[in-house]
Motif scaffolding. Structure first.
Motif, PDB file in Angstrom:
ATOM      1  N   GLN A   1       0.850  -1.191   0.000  1.00 34.15           N
ATOM      2  CA  GLN A   1       0.000   0.000   0.000  1.00 34.15           C
ATOM      3  C   GLN A   1       0.887   1.243   0.000  1.00 34.15           C
ATOM      4  O   GLN A   1       1.765   1.385   0.860  1.00 34.15           O
ATOM      5  N   PRO A   2       0.676   2.130  -0.980  1.00 33.84           N
ATOM      6  CA  PRO A   2       1.549   3.309  -1.109  1.00 33.84           C
ATOM      7  C   PRO A   2       1.486   4.219   0.116  1.00 33.84           C
ATOM      8  O   PRO A   2       0.430   4.405   0.735  1.00 33.84           O
ATOM      9  N   GLN A   3       2.628   4.817   0.463  1.00 30.96           N
ATOM     10  CA  GLN A   3       2.713   5.861   1.485  1.00 30.96           C
ATOM     11  C   GLN A   3       3.098   7.165   0.791  1.00 30.96           C
ATOM     12  O   GLN A   3       4.022   7.191  -0.026  1.00 30.96           O
ATOM     13  N   ILE A   4       2.378   8.232   1.118  1.00 30.59           N
ATOM     14  CA  ILE A   4       2.464   9.505   0.394  1.00 30.59           C
ATOM     15  C   ILE A   4       3.119  10.580   1.260  1.00 30.59           C
ATOM     16  O   ILE A   4       2.761  10.738   2.436  1.00 30.59           O
ATOM     17  N   ASP A   5       4.069  11.289   0.673  1.00 29.60           N
ATOM     18  CA  ASP A   5       4.616  12.486   1.311  1.00 29.60           C
ATOM     19  C   ASP A   5       3.639  13.627   1.025  1.00 29.60           C
ATOM     20  O   ASP A   5       3.485  14.056  -0.127  1.00 29.60           O
ATOM     21  N   LEU A   6       2.967  14.121   2.065  1.00 25.09           N
ATOM     22  CA  LEU A   6       1.909  15.104   1.863  1.00 25.09           C
ATOM     23  C   LEU A   6       2.438  16.466   1.418  1.00 25.09           C
ATOM     24  O   LEU A   6       1.730  17.226   0.755  1.00 25.09           O
ATOM     25  N   LYS A   7       3.678  16.796   1.766  1.00 22.75           N
ATOM     26  CA  LYS A   7       4.239  18.078   1.356  1.00 22.75           C
ATOM     27  C   LYS A   7       4.691  18.038  -0.097  1.00 22.75           C
ATOM     28  O   LYS A   7       4.407  18.942  -0.879  1.00 22.75           O
ATOM     29  N   ALA A   8       5.414  16.962  -0.471  1.00 20.98           N
ATOM     30  CA  ALA A   8       5.948  16.872  -1.835  1.00 20.98           C
ATOM     31  C   ALA A   8       4.919  16.354  -2.820  1.00 20.98           C
ATOM     32  O   ALA A   8       5.057  16.535  -4.033  1.00 20.98           O
ATOM     33  N   GLY A   9       3.877  15.672  -2.313  1.00 20.91           N
ATOM     34  CA  GLY A   9       2.866  15.113  -3.203  1.00 20.91           C
ATOM     35  C   GLY A   9       3.382  13.945  -4.013  1.00 20.91           C
ATOM     36  O   GLY A   9       3.022  13.791  -5.188  1.00 20.91           O
ATOM     37  N   THR A  10       4.248  13.117  -3.407  1.00 25.19           N
ATOM     38  CA  THR A  10       4.845  11.985  -4.125  1.00 25.19           C
ATOM     39  C   THR A  10       4.721  10.695  -3.314  1.00 25.19           C
ATOM     40  O   THR A  10       4.566  10.714  -2.091  1.00 25.19           O
ATOM     41  N   VAL A  11       4.821   9.573  -4.021  1.00 28.49           N
ATOM     42  CA  VAL A  11       4.869   8.256  -3.369  1.00 28.49           C
ATOM     43  C   VAL A  11       6.297   8.036  -2.888  1.00 28.49           C
ATOM     44  O   VAL A  11       7.237   8.059  -3.687  1.00 28.49           O
ATOM     45  N   VAL A  12       6.473   7.829  -1.593  1.00 28.16           N
ATOM     46  CA  VAL A  12       7.824   7.679  -1.043  1.00 28.16           C
ATOM     47  C   VAL A  12       8.087   6.292  -0.466  1.00 28.16           C
ATOM     48  O   VAL A  12       9.214   5.982  -0.092  1.00 28.16           O
ATOM     49  N   GLY A  13       7.062   5.468  -0.402  1.00 35.51           N
ATOM     50  CA  GLY A  13       7.282   4.141   0.154  1.00 35.51           C
ATOM     51  C   GLY A  13       6.015   3.325   0.148  1.00 35.51           C
ATOM     52  O   GLY A  13       5.018   3.686  -0.496  1.00 35.51           O
ATOM     53  N   SER A  14       6.057   2.209   0.863  1.00 32.46           N
ATOM     54  CA  SER A  14       4.897   1.318   0.919  1.00 32.46           C
ATOM     55  C   SER A  14       4.915   0.547   2.227  1.00 32.46           C
ATOM     56  O   SER A  14       5.946   0.433   2.890  1.00 32.46           O
ATOM     57  N   GLU A  15       3.751   0.048   2.585  1.00 31.53           N
ATOM     58  CA  GLU A  15       3.660  -0.914   3.680  1.00 31.53           C
ATOM     59  C   GLU A  15       3.424  -2.285   3.060  1.00 31.53           C
ATOM     60  O   GLU A  15       2.498  -2.465   2.255  1.00 31.53           O
ATOM     61  N   ALA A  16       4.274  -3.258   3.418  1.00 35.16           N
ATOM     62  CA  ALA A  16       4.150  -4.615   2.879  1.00 35.16           C
ATOM     63  C   ALA A  16       3.101  -5.367   3.682  1.00 35.16           C
ATOM     64  O   ALA A  16       3.181  -5.448   4.909  1.00 35.16           O
ATOM     65  N   LEU A  17       2.111  -5.921   3.009  1.00 34.25           N
ATOM     66  CA  LEU A  17       0.990  -6.602   3.657  1.00 34.25           C
ATOM     67  C   LEU A  17       0.833  -7.993   3.070  1.00 34.25           C
ATOM     68  O   LEU A  17       0.680  -8.148   1.850  1.00 34.25           O
ATOM     69  N   ILE A  18       0.863  -9.015   3.927  1.00 35.40           N
ATOM     70  CA  ILE A  18       0.805 -10.389   3.451  1.00 35.40           C
ATOM     71  C   ILE A  18      -0.629 -10.778   3.111  1.00 35.40           C
ATOM     72  O   ILE A  18      -1.580 -10.354   3.758  1.00 35.40           O
ATOM     73  N   ARG A  19      -0.777 -11.619   2.090  1.00 35.64           N
ATOM     74  CA  ARG A  19      -2.056 -12.202   1.709  1.00 35.64           C
ATOM     75  C   ARG A  19      -1.851 -13.698   1.479  1.00 35.64           C
ATOM     76  O   ARG A  19      -0.831 -14.122   0.959  1.00 35.64           O
ATOM     77  N   TRP A  20      -2.849 -14.474   1.887  1.00 37.80           N
ATOM     78  CA  TRP A  20      -2.825 -15.927   1.648  1.00 37.80           C
ATOM     79  C   TRP A  20      -3.814 -16.233   0.538  1.00 37.80           C
ATOM     80  O   TRP A  20      -5.006 -16.044   0.683  1.00 37.80           O
ATOM     81  N   ILE A  21      -3.297 -16.704  -0.586  1.00 39.76           N
ATOM     82  CA  ILE A  21      -4.146 -17.073  -1.716  1.00 39.76           C
ATOM     83  C   ILE A  21      -4.388 -18.575  -1.634  1.00 39.76           C
ATOM     84  O   ILE A  21      -3.606 -19.382  -2.130  1.00 39.76           O
ATOM     85  N   HIS A  22      -5.490 -18.952  -1.010  1.00 40.00           N
ATOM     86  CA  HIS A  22      -5.812 -20.369  -0.836  1.00 40.00           C
ATOM     87  C   HIS A  22      -6.302 -20.943  -2.169  1.00 40.00           C
ATOM     88  O   HIS A  22      -7.104 -20.302  -2.856  1.00 40.00           O
ATOM     89  N   PRO A  23      -5.841 -22.128  -2.556  1.00 45.22           N
ATOM     90  CA  PRO A  23      -6.213 -22.665  -3.878  1.00 45.22           C
ATOM     91  C   PRO A  23      -7.707 -22.924  -4.036  1.00 45.22           C
ATOM     92  O   PRO A  23      -8.214 -22.959  -5.159  1.00 45.22           O
ATOM     93  N   ILE A  24      -8.446 -23.096  -2.929  1.00 46.36           N
ATOM     94  CA  ILE A  24      -9.884 -23.362  -3.001  1.00 46.36           C
ATOM     95  C   ILE A  24     -10.688 -22.202  -2.416  1.00 46.36           C
ATOM     96  O   ILE A  24     -11.660 -21.741  -3.014  1.00 46.36           O
ATOM     97  N   ARG A  25     -10.268 -21.704  -1.255  1.00 50.57           N
ATOM     98  CA  ARG A  25     -11.043 -20.665  -0.564  1.00 50.57           C
ATOM     99  C   ARG A  25     -10.759 -19.262  -1.074  1.00 50.57           C
ATOM    100  O   ARG A  25     -11.427 -18.311  -0.686  1.00 50.57           O
ATOM    101  N   GLY A  26      -9.749 -19.100  -1.910  1.00 50.94           N
ATOM    102  CA  GLY A  26      -9.411 -17.772  -2.407  1.00 50.94           C
ATOM    103  C   GLY A  26      -8.579 -16.999  -1.399  1.00 50.94           C
ATOM    104  O   GLY A  26      -7.828 -17.580  -0.614  1.00 50.94           O
ATOM    105  N   VAL A  27      -8.723 -15.668  -1.389  1.00 52.44           N
ATOM    106  CA  VAL A  27      -7.924 -14.820  -0.504  1.00 52.44           C
ATOM    107  C   VAL A  27      -8.458 -14.929   0.922  1.00 52.44           C
ATOM    108  O   VAL A  27      -9.639 -14.727   1.168  1.00 52.44           O
TER     109      VAL A  27
END
Length: 595
Positions: free
Chosen positions: A353-379
């Motif tokens: 998920q993008p993290q925004i510098d509010l003063k510069a108005g630019t994308v400066v980083g992200s938060e890494a978020l894990i997801r489990w993609i189950h072969p039958i149950r989906g996300v």
């Protein structure tokens, strides 16, 4: 024509020979199957009445188990026969057990006697003594063995002789063997008698052991035993670990509710541990004989199942057993088994998920978020599988994968000219693992990511030792990574964290941002948090930003960074790159509209 006739005769003779061979092979196979069936009947007859669990393993999988092993592990025979031993052994002694079994299989040792911790079908842990040896014929080799829980093992070795073996040395209460014997006596000698078994679980036992120490855990057990004994006298047993049992005769549900309320009230006063008051809660599960179970063992299993069902919803309550509980726990067990396989099958992926510098108005980083993609149950949501991973001991392995993957991906983006940072969440259990500092250092080295590009996010951990935490975080800070406190402002200990820990960033919880902008309390709290962080030279990230109004307000407070659905939901690595330019155009338009 004579040639054709001769060919037909020869073919018929050949076919007859083939059919004879097939018939002979089928006869031998049927005989072998009958012999195997007879052998299994003999084995079953011999082992089903044993007081210990018995098993046969071939190629790591159970091919025979007796009923006592099913009772000890909480799995049905059908489930165990579809399971390998690796799936029920706790990770805390997985490697040692694997090494010993390999030595037995390779013939370097003749027999094994190991103490292991097994994960029961209901998620509980049980300490077992396992004995086994290798048996081979001309084509196959098997590992045959038996197992008992630690307390039973002591009792069996004593020859059923000394009464003191039935008493738990820590709590001075009768133990699991005494309970089983009493239940066996009552259910066999008085089958018309109504029994109620109440199991009591000390909710914070593992946390006390992990954060304060085993001595403190023993003190907690002793105090819990004392309070339970004061309430219920000779009816109380220490079953195992953090579990106690109370056996009632001829009581109604209304009677039991009164008893359980009295027990819960007895735990409202704090317990003194090392001169420190500790507030403890308990969870209880209740089962009845003969309504819920037709034997003492099943009565225990039903009460434990009721406890685990109660804990799944919320701690500090009680639950009466009902048949639907087993279905619920079975689904949870299926999810647990799938989660164990998910680690091996690489079913996890990272979203950013993008993290925004509010003063510069630019994308400066992200938060890494894990997801489990189950072969039958989906996300499957992290809110479902992360607590489960923590409970069954997989969180460190999953956390390591997240950290290494996020570092590699961010380094790739840096090499492409996108100088982005990445934030990675640490669970409380990861934070206290001994190898954490080495893991962070090796992840940075392997990926060649600059330490200043990595931000580690922690959450408040109730009852955690801030001194130990500060030492660990100090070591991480010396590597050069940033330390962030997540969901700031939602817990009672937030200010202590700011005071004692080497933080570089704090994240304002989204509940303050998503609240009503006309709520003066939320507005004042956000302003106060940002002002406090600026005074302490801490960077502030606001979560849950969903509107241009949110952005305008945060800029007025001098908040540095923001993330939320206004800019983007969590994205795959590929989509993240694709969305950077559109996000920055959106920010430019927002800034121009303000002008």
């Amino acid at each position: 024509m004579s040639g054709d006739r001769e060919w037909i005769i020869n073919f018929a003779a050949f076919l007859a020979i083939i059919l004879s061979i097939v018939s002979l092979l089928m006869f031998f196979r049927i005989q072998r199957l009958r012999m195997r069936e007879e052998g299994e009947k003999i084995i079953k007859k011999i082992t089903d009445d044993l007081p210990v669990g018995a098993f046969i393993i071939k190629n790591g999988a159970f091919i025979y188990v007796n009923s006592r092993l099913c009772e000890l592990t909480g799995y049905s025979a059908e489930t165990l026969k579809q399971t390998k031993w690796q799936d029920i052994v706790s990770l805390q002694n997985f490697e040692g057990t694997a090494a010993v079994i390999n030595d037995l299989r390779e013939g370097r040792i003749e027999a094994i006697e190991e103490r292991i911790v097994a994960v029961r079908g209901d998620g509980a842990r049980v300490s077992l003594i396992v004995k086994g040896q290798k048996i081979s014929d001309m084509r196959h080799s098997h590992i045959c063995g038996g197992t008992a829980d630690v307390e039973e093992s002591t009792y069996l070795k004593s020859g059923h002789g000394k009464e003191e073996n039935l008493i738990d040395p820590v709590t001075e209460l009768p133990g699991s063997v005494a309970l089983r014997r009493q239940l066996e006596h009552e259910t066999i000698e008085n089958p018309a008698l109504s029994l109620a078994l109440v199991f009591v679980d000390i909710d914070s036992m593992n946390r006390v052991n992990d954060t304060i120490g085993r001595d403190a855990g023993d003190k907690l057990l002793q105090e819990a035993a004392k309070r339970l004994r004061e309430c219920e006298g000779e009816r109380v047993y220490h079953y195992r670990g953090d579990e106690f049992a109370i056996l009632f005769k001829n009581r109604t549900r209304a009677d039991l509710k009164m008893h359980m309320k009295r027990i819960m009230n007895s735990f409202t006063a704090p317990i003194q541990i090392h001169d420190t008051p500790w507030y403890e809660t308990i969870t209880m599960g209740v089962s009845f004989f003969p309504e819920d179970a037709d034997s003492g063992g099943r009565l225990i299993d039903s009460a434990i199942a009721a406890i685990h069902y109660a804990k799944k919803n919320s701690r500090g309550k009680y639950e009466f057993y009902n048949p639907g509980i087993i279905n619920s726990l079975r689904k949870r067990l299926e999810l647990e088994m799938d989660l164990r396989h998910a680690v091996k099958r690489n079913e996890f992926t990272l979203y950013y998920q993008p993290q925004i510098d509010l003063k510069a108005g630019t994308v400066v980083g992200s938060e890494a978020l894990i997801r489990w993609i189950h072969p039958i149950r989906g996300v499957i949501s992290p809110g479902i599988f992360i607590p489960l991973a923590e409970e069954i001991g997989l969180i460190e392995e999953i956390g390591e994968w997240v950290l290494r993957t996020a570092c590699r991906q961010t380094k790739q983006w840096n090499d492409q000219g996108l100088l982005l940072n990445v934030s990675v969440n640490l669970s409380p259990k990861q934070l206290f693992q001994e190898s954490l500092v080495d893991l962070v250092r090796s992840s940075l080295t392997e990926s060649s990511l600059s330490a200043k590009r990595l931000q580690l996010e922690i959450t408040e951990t109730a009852g955690a030792d801030l001194f130990v935490m500060a030492q660990k975080l100090q070591e991480l800070e010396e590597i050069g990574v940033g330390i962030s406190i997540d969901d700031f402002g939602t817990r009672y200990n937030s200010l202590n964290y700011l005071k004692q820990l080497p933080l570089s960033q704090l994240k304002i919880d989204q509940s303050f941002i998503r609240g009503n902008r006309h709520d003066h309390q939320d507005v004042a709290l956000v302003r106060m948090i940002v002002a406090l962080a600026n005074e302490l030279s801490l960077q502030v990230v606001a979560e849950g930003v969903e509107s241009a109004e949110h952005v305008q307000f945060l800029k007025q407070t001098n908040c540095a960074l923001a993330q939320g659905y206004l800019f983007a939901r969590p994205l795959t690595a590929e989509r993240f790159i694709e969305q950077i330019d559109p996000i920055q155009r959106q920010l430019s338009e927002m800034i121009m509209s303000e002008i």
